[in-house]
Scaffold this motif. Structure first.
Motif, PDB file in Angstrom:
ATOM      1  N   UNK A  22       0.647  -1.484  -0.259  1.00 40.45           N
ATOM      2  CA  UNK A  22      -0.044  -0.071   0.406  1.00 40.45           C
ATOM      3  C   UNK A  22       0.519   1.277  -0.178  1.00 40.45           C
ATOM      4  N   UNK A  23       1.050   1.675  -0.575  1.00 41.14           N
ATOM      5  CA  UNK A  23       1.452   3.168  -0.879  1.00 41.14           C
ATOM      6  C   UNK A  23       0.829   4.279  -0.747  1.00 41.14           C
ATOM      7  N   UNK A  24       0.415   4.499   0.636  1.00 40.61           N
ATOM      8  CA  UNK A  24      -0.086   5.656   0.922  1.00 40.61           C
ATOM      9  C   UNK A  24       0.579   7.181   1.115  1.00 40.61           C
ATOM     10  N   UNK A  25       1.928   7.247   0.816  1.00 44.31           N
ATOM     11  CA  UNK A  25       2.451   8.429   0.903  1.00 44.31           C
ATOM     12  C   UNK A  25       2.800   8.682  -0.462  1.00 44.31           C
ATOM     13  N   UNK A 159       1.402  24.575  -3.774  1.00 43.14           N
ATOM     14  CA  UNK A 159       0.921  24.579  -2.339  1.00 43.14           C
ATOM     15  C   UNK A 159       2.441  23.038  -2.092  1.00 43.14           C
ATOM     16  N   UNK A 160       2.523  23.552  -1.174  1.00 51.94           N
ATOM     17  CA  UNK A 160       4.087  22.719  -0.867  1.00 51.94           C
ATOM     18  C   UNK A 160       4.106  21.399  -0.166  1.00 51.94           C
ATOM     19  N   UNK A 161       5.681  21.205  -0.734  1.00 51.33           N
ATOM     20  CA  UNK A 161       5.368  19.323  -0.462  1.00 51.33           C
ATOM     21  C   UNK A 161       6.787  19.630   0.351  1.00 51.33           C
ATOM     22  N   UNK A 162       6.443  19.037   2.124  1.00 56.18           N
ATOM     23  CA  UNK A 162       5.832  17.518   2.218  1.00 56.18           C
ATOM     24  C   UNK A 162       4.162  18.136   2.785  1.00 56.18           C
ATOM     25  N   UNK A 163       3.803  19.749   3.246  1.00 59.07           N
ATOM     26  CA  UNK A 163       2.937  20.512   4.431  1.00 59.07           C
ATOM     27  C   UNK A 163       1.424  20.952   3.253  1.00 59.07           C
ATOM     28  N   UNK A 164       1.582  20.753   2.267  1.00 62.06           N
ATOM     29  CA  UNK A 164      -0.132  21.191   1.356  1.00 62.06           C
ATOM     30  C   UNK A 164      -0.390  23.111   2.063  1.00 62.06           C
ATOM     31  N   UNK A 307       0.156  15.902   2.766  1.00 59.19           N
ATOM     32  CA  UNK A 307      -0.366  16.548   3.421  1.00 59.19           C
ATOM     33  C   UNK A 307       0.562  16.407   4.372  1.00 59.19           C
ATOM     34  N   UNK A 308       1.032  16.930   6.142  1.00 58.03           N
ATOM     35  CA  UNK A 308       2.510  16.520   7.119  1.00 58.03           C
ATOM     36  C   UNK A 308       1.496  16.185   8.359  1.00 58.03           C
ATOM     37  N   UNK A 309       0.900  15.214   8.773  1.00 54.42           N
ATOM     38  CA  UNK A 309      -0.139  15.218   9.590  1.00 54.42           C
ATOM     39  C   UNK A 309       1.122  14.909  10.927  1.00 54.42           C
ATOM     40  N   UNK A 351       4.567  12.121   5.942  1.00 48.15           N
ATOM     41  CA  UNK A 351       3.786  12.586   4.567  1.00 48.15           C
ATOM     42  C   UNK A 351       2.950  11.762   4.122  1.00 48.15           C
ATOM     43  N   UNK A 352       1.561  12.187   3.452  1.00 50.71           N
ATOM     44  CA  UNK A 352       0.524  10.576   3.448  1.00 50.71           C
ATOM     45  C   UNK A 352       0.349  11.631   2.223  1.00 50.71           C
ATOM     46  N   UNK A 353      -0.153  10.635   0.942  1.00 53.86           N
ATOM     47  CA  UNK A 353      -0.994  11.004  -0.244  1.00 53.86           C
ATOM     48  C   UNK A 353      -1.909  11.144  -0.279  1.00 53.86           C
ATOM     49  N   UNK A 354      -3.172  12.187  -0.758  1.00 52.01           N
ATOM     50  CA  UNK A 354      -4.456  11.817  -0.752  1.00 52.01           C
ATOM     51  C   UNK A 354      -4.798  11.508  -1.886  1.00 52.01           C
ATOM     52  N   UNK A 355      -3.854  11.800  -2.989  1.00 48.00           N
ATOM     53  CA  UNK A 355      -4.395  11.980  -4.638  1.00 48.00           C
ATOM     54  C   UNK A 355      -4.354  10.516  -5.732  1.00 48.00           C
TER      55      UNK A 355
END
Length: 374
Positions: A22-25, A159-164, A307-309, A351-355
């Motif tokens: 699972x590639x969740x980033x 938009x910033x990587x990694x913070x969004x 985003x960067x939780x 970092x989490x990817x939501x796309x």
């Protein structure tokens, strides 16, 4: 040229990107099958694809592609566009070509590592941090305070990587004006533009000397094309970058250029689709993190698809990410990937990817893993 350090993100991905279940980033939006992309082609695009020959292409890029790229800006002509093999080549050549050892550059942190590592191999670099306690806000005063008489470039990514993170319109315009007033080039990485609700004006539309960077990889979800570009209305800058490109890729792949042209002509449909995927995913991520308030602090990104939780667990974010991918096959990027030589960076983030489409199974696997550790 000094030896560059390992690219932490790519080294980490070399180990896990294609082996983790699972590639969740992921930093890119959901891609398209070739058949689906070709189905979006207009008559000219289909003809170009079917009649394509595999010879060399123009160093600056296919003229029709540069025309279409120019249409994505307000005040840009095709001659203001120079294509590259992805965004990384453009970053590398811009920093190696436009900076001298006696120069100085200001770079925002946290960042895509190349944004600081490559300038550090050339000249003096000062970092200005986006701080979580400030909501990752752009601090123009801090940037202005970091400027020196020999500052040549201010490098940002929104938009910033990694913070969004995305700055306010006022802060953004003020930064452009500060750079213009000082005769400093604003290098603006805009690879996530198109995934936010209200995009900022692109830097090159606000300034005749600013450089805007973009690519087919992120917002468009087509990283396999390896097509990126810089846009600058100072054509002498593009001339220098073109000559530098003669020493790297020389030209782009013809099939990739035609496919990029097809995609850009269908950009409204592709970007709308990708924004829809993000909008559908966000409630799933919000609900997931809300189940574990003792472990996570989460806020949706202002733009982009990363985003960067914050991780609050006693084991620490590095251990959590390592154990999660090894035991459950769920890949995240820990804070160490975004550590900086220039400023302090938070050590409790990931970092989490939501796309990407369909994160539900990965989130369920992550939740099951967390529940078993309680």
């Amino acid at each position: 040229m000094p030896t560059l350090p390992d690219f932490r993100l790519e080294t980490y991905f070399a180990r896990w990107e294609f082996s983790a279940r699972y590639h969740l980033t992921a930093s890119d939006a959901q891609t398209l099958p070739m058949a689906d992309l070709l189905a979006l082609a207009d008559d000219d695009g289909r003809q170009r694809w079917s009649s394509l020959t595999l010879g060399y292409t123009e160093t600056r890029g296919l003229p029709a592609l540069r025309e279409e790229i120019a249409r994505t800006y307000q005040y840009v002509d095709p001659d203001d566009v120079l294509c590259f093999a992805g965004a990384e080549e453009a970053i590398y050549l811009a920093m190696r070509t436009l900076l001298e050892p006696t120069d100085h550059i200001v770079v925002l942190t946290p960042n895509y590592q190349a944004a600081e590592t490559i300038p550090l191999s050339v000249c003096e670099v000062t970092g200005v941090a986006l701080r979580p306690e400030d909501g990752w806000a752009l601090d123009v005063d801090a940037i202005e305070a970091a400027l020196r008489p020999n500052t040549r470039i201010v490098s940002v990514n929104f938009p910033n990587n990694p913070t969004g993170a995305l700055p306010s319109p006022d802060a953004w315009r003020r930064l452009v004006q500060v750079c213009d007033d000082r005769g400093i080039t604003l290098f603006s990485d805009e690879v996530y533009r198109g995934l936010e609700a209200q995009p900022l004006p692109q830097a090159t539309d606000l300034s005749g000397t600013a450089i805007s960077l973009n690519v087919m990889s992120k917002a468009y979800g087509l990283p396999g094309l390896r097509i990126g570009w810089v846009v600058c209305r100072d054509r002498a800058v593009l001339d220098r970058l073109e000559r530098a490109k003669h020493y790297t890729t020389i030209c782009n792949a013809g099939p990739s250029e035609v496919l990029a042209l097809i995609a850009l002509r269908a950009r409204e449909e592709i970007l709308s689709r990708n924004r829809g995927i993000i909008a559908a995913n966000l409630p799933q991520f919000t609900d997931f993190f809300a189940r574990y308030p003792e472990l996570f602090e989460f806020a949706a990104p202002d733009g982009g698809c990363v985003c960067y939780p914050r991780y609050l667990g006693a084991d620490g974010v590095e251990a959590m990410c390592a154990d999660l991918v090894e035991q459950a096959g769920v890949l995240l990027l820990p804070a160490s990937i975004y550590s900086s030589e220039l400023t302090e960076t938070p050590g409790d983030r990931f970092r989490v990817g939501i796309g990407r489409s369909g994160p539900g199974e990965a989130l369920a696997m992550w939740a099951d893993w967390l529940d078993k550790r309680r």
